[in-house]
Design a protein around this motif. Structure first.
Motif, PDB file in Angstrom:
ATOM      1  N   LYS A  20      -6.763  -7.961  12.908  1.00  0.00           N
ATOM      2  CA  LYS A  20      -7.018  -9.235  12.223  1.00  0.00           C
ATOM      3  C   LYS A  20      -6.177  -9.344  10.961  1.00  0.00           C
ATOM      4  O   LYS A  20      -5.562 -10.380  10.680  1.00  0.00           O
ATOM      5  CB  LYS A  20      -8.510  -9.336  11.887  1.00  0.00           C
ATOM      6  N   ASN A  21      -6.106  -8.260  10.207  1.00  0.00           N
ATOM      7  CA  ASN A  21      -5.319  -8.279   8.972  1.00  0.00           C
ATOM      8  C   ASN A  21      -3.824  -8.367   9.240  1.00  0.00           C
ATOM      9  O   ASN A  21      -3.095  -9.009   8.476  1.00  0.00           O
ATOM     10  CB  ASN A  21      -5.650  -7.045   8.130  1.00  0.00           C
ATOM     11  N   ILE A  22      -3.357  -7.755  10.310  1.00  0.00           N
ATOM     12  CA  ILE A  22      -1.929  -7.830  10.651  1.00  0.00           C
ATOM     13  C   ILE A  22      -1.536  -9.268  10.960  1.00  0.00           C
ATOM     14  O   ILE A  22      -0.537  -9.783  10.437  1.00  0.00           O
ATOM     15  CB  ILE A  22      -1.601  -6.899  11.839  1.00  0.00           C
ATOM     16  N   PRO A 128     -15.446   0.656   9.668  1.00  0.00           N
ATOM     17  CA  PRO A 128     -15.052  -0.683  10.129  1.00  0.00           C
ATOM     18  C   PRO A 128     -15.133  -1.756   9.040  1.00  0.00           C
ATOM     19  O   PRO A 128     -14.382  -2.733   9.082  1.00  0.00           O
ATOM     20  CB  PRO A 128     -16.049  -0.956  11.260  1.00  0.00           C
ATOM     21  N   LYS A 129     -16.015  -1.588   8.080  1.00  0.00           N
ATOM     22  CA  LYS A 129     -16.109  -2.546   6.970  1.00  0.00           C
ATOM     23  C   LYS A 129     -14.789  -2.604   6.210  1.00  0.00           C
ATOM     24  O   LYS A 129     -14.257  -3.689   5.932  1.00  0.00           O
ATOM     25  CB  LYS A 129     -17.252  -2.156   6.036  1.00  0.00           C
ATOM     26  N   GLU A 130     -14.224  -1.432   5.878  1.00  0.00           N
ATOM     27  CA  GLU A 130     -12.951  -1.396   5.161  1.00  0.00           C
ATOM     28  C   GLU A 130     -11.796  -1.826   6.062  1.00  0.00           C
ATOM     29  O   GLU A 130     -10.811  -2.395   5.578  1.00  0.00           O
ATOM     30  CB  GLU A 130     -12.683  -0.001   4.596  1.00  0.00           C
ATOM     31  N   ALA A 131     -11.923  -1.570   7.367  1.00  0.00           N
ATOM     32  CA  ALA A 131     -10.893  -2.056   8.294  1.00  0.00           C
ATOM     33  C   ALA A 131     -10.828  -3.578   8.245  1.00  0.00           C
ATOM     34  O   ALA A 131      -9.739  -4.174   8.214  1.00  0.00           O
ATOM     35  CB  ALA A 131     -11.188  -1.572   9.713  1.00  0.00           C
ATOM     36  N   ASP A 137      -8.120   3.968   4.038  1.00  0.00           N
ATOM     37  CA  ASP A 137      -7.232   5.052   3.637  1.00  0.00           C
ATOM     38  C   ASP A 137      -6.428   5.461   4.868  1.00  0.00           C
ATOM     39  O   ASP A 137      -6.996   5.620   5.958  1.00  0.00           O
ATOM     40  CB  ASP A 137      -8.020   6.267   3.144  1.00  0.00           C
ATOM     41  N   VAL A 138      -5.124   5.645   4.712  1.00  0.00           N
ATOM     42  CA  VAL A 138      -4.264   5.987   5.848  1.00  0.00           C
ATOM     43  C   VAL A 138      -3.422   7.205   5.482  1.00  0.00           C
ATOM     44  O   VAL A 138      -2.804   7.248   4.418  1.00  0.00           O
ATOM     45  CB  VAL A 138      -3.344   4.806   6.238  1.00  0.00           C
ATOM     46  N   ALA A 158      -4.399  -1.275   4.862  1.00  0.00           N
ATOM     47  CA  ALA A 158      -4.637  -0.099   4.021  1.00  0.00           C
ATOM     48  C   ALA A 158      -4.836  -0.468   2.562  1.00  0.00           C
ATOM     49  O   ALA A 158      -4.132  -1.317   2.018  1.00  0.00           O
ATOM     50  CB  ALA A 158      -3.467   0.872   4.135  1.00  0.00           C
ATOM     51  N   GLY A 159      -5.799   0.178   1.925  1.00  0.00           N
ATOM     52  CA  GLY A 159      -5.935   0.099   0.482  1.00  0.00           C
ATOM     53  C   GLY A 159      -5.242   1.260  -0.185  1.00  0.00           C
ATOM     54  O   GLY A 159      -4.845   1.183  -1.339  1.00  0.00           O
TER      55      GLY A 159
END
Length: 298
Positions: A20-22, A128-131, A137-138, A158-159
């Motif tokens: 979704k973010n991509i 999944p919330k942060e996704a 984190d990656v 990524a944050g």
């Protein structure tokens, strides 16, 4: 230079938010169908295009991101007759965000490299919330040139990005991370059970640990289930935890390292899975351990 076309395979609990973010950050996105059609249809509404196979997706993309359950699934997606290797062109980059066995990762890197396709590993930490929020984190294992190509894509979800060395090191570091996390889960479960048996209720236990030196984000989501019975507080299954601990055992065996704590932790998740808890979430291990000791935490 035209913006790269991004492919994504594995739009499940974590992958849906990542994909979704991509697409929302402006990249052209291709996805492969998932057994759960809801995230696929949501992503198509947002502008993604569905491909009918990994082969077709790879043929249309410059970068393919994988976020699937295990190494066996990654190997099938790459090596299958309708897989990525069959459709990928020289210059394609495959970014494996799964939690995988590093030995498998390195074997796939060598195979794809002979075809002019680059594989790197970029496993994830958080939930999944942060996704969904784009703040994962990656841990990235890649050379400089490859990292330069994939960094704008990873930034979408990524944050925090940490480069951990060459290909394979991402998955090695992820297993160390999950070794610690799953050990916390087993430790909390045993400590809570012992407390219950000796007259220290979970609420009392929490009143001491919370906001002290032993508090952390993992503890908070774990205890949200224990205290509030919120099964979605920490969405990581016992099946996946057990799989990761088996990978840790493989890593330790290959390195010749005694893995006493890992073996004990692995056995807790093995028992939980064998007794019907595979699809339950990691904090629910606390109920299994309590039950083994003839008590309940709820």
């Amino acid at each position: 230079m035209a913006e790269p076309v991004i492919g994504f395979i594995g739009v499940g609990l974590m992958g849906h938010g990542m994909a979704k973010n991509i697409v929302e950050k402006g990249f052209a996105l291709r996805i492969v169908g998932h057994r759960n059609r809801e995230p696929v249809e949501d992503l198509v509404k947002r502008g993604a295009v569905e491909a009918d196979s990994p082969r077709a997706l790879a043929a249309a993309c410059d970068v393919v991101v994988l976020c699937v359950a295990d190494s066996a699934t990654v190997e099938s997606l790459v090596r299958g007759p309708d897989g990525i290797a069959a459709g990928g062109r020289p210059g394609l980059v495959v970014v494996d965000c799964s939690t995988a066995n590093p030995n498998s990762t390195l074997a796939l890197e060598a195979e794809l490299g002979r075809m002019g396709i680059t594989l790197c590993d970029a496993p994830l930490s958080r939930t999944p919330k942060e996704a969904w929020e784009g703040t994962l984190d990656v841990m990235v294992g890649a050379d400089d040139a490859t990292y330069e190509r994939i960094e704008p894509v990873i930034r979408c979800f990524a944050g925090r990005i940490v480069r951990v060395g060459p290909v394979g090191n991402g998955h090695k570091m992820k297993l160390l991370n999950n070794f610690i996390a799953m050990s916390y889960g087993a430790l909390y479960s045993e400590a809570l059970t012992l407390g219950q048996k000796i007259g220290i209720a979970p609420e009392v236990f929490d009143s001491v640990i919370r906001n002290g030196r032993m508090d952390c984000g993992f503890y908070q989501t774990f205890m949200k289930y224990v205290l509030e019975r919120d099964e979605n507080a920490h969405r990581f299954t016992i099946r996946n935890a057990h799989k990761d601990m088996r990978y840790v055992a493989d890593l330790a065996n290959a390195a010749g390292v005694a893995n006493f704590i890992g073996s004990a932790v692995n056995n807790y998740y093995a028992v939980a899975e064998a007794t019907g808890g595979a699809g339950k979430m990691v904090p629910m291990l606390s109920d299994v351990v309590a039950g083994l000791n003839g008590t309940k935490l709820a």
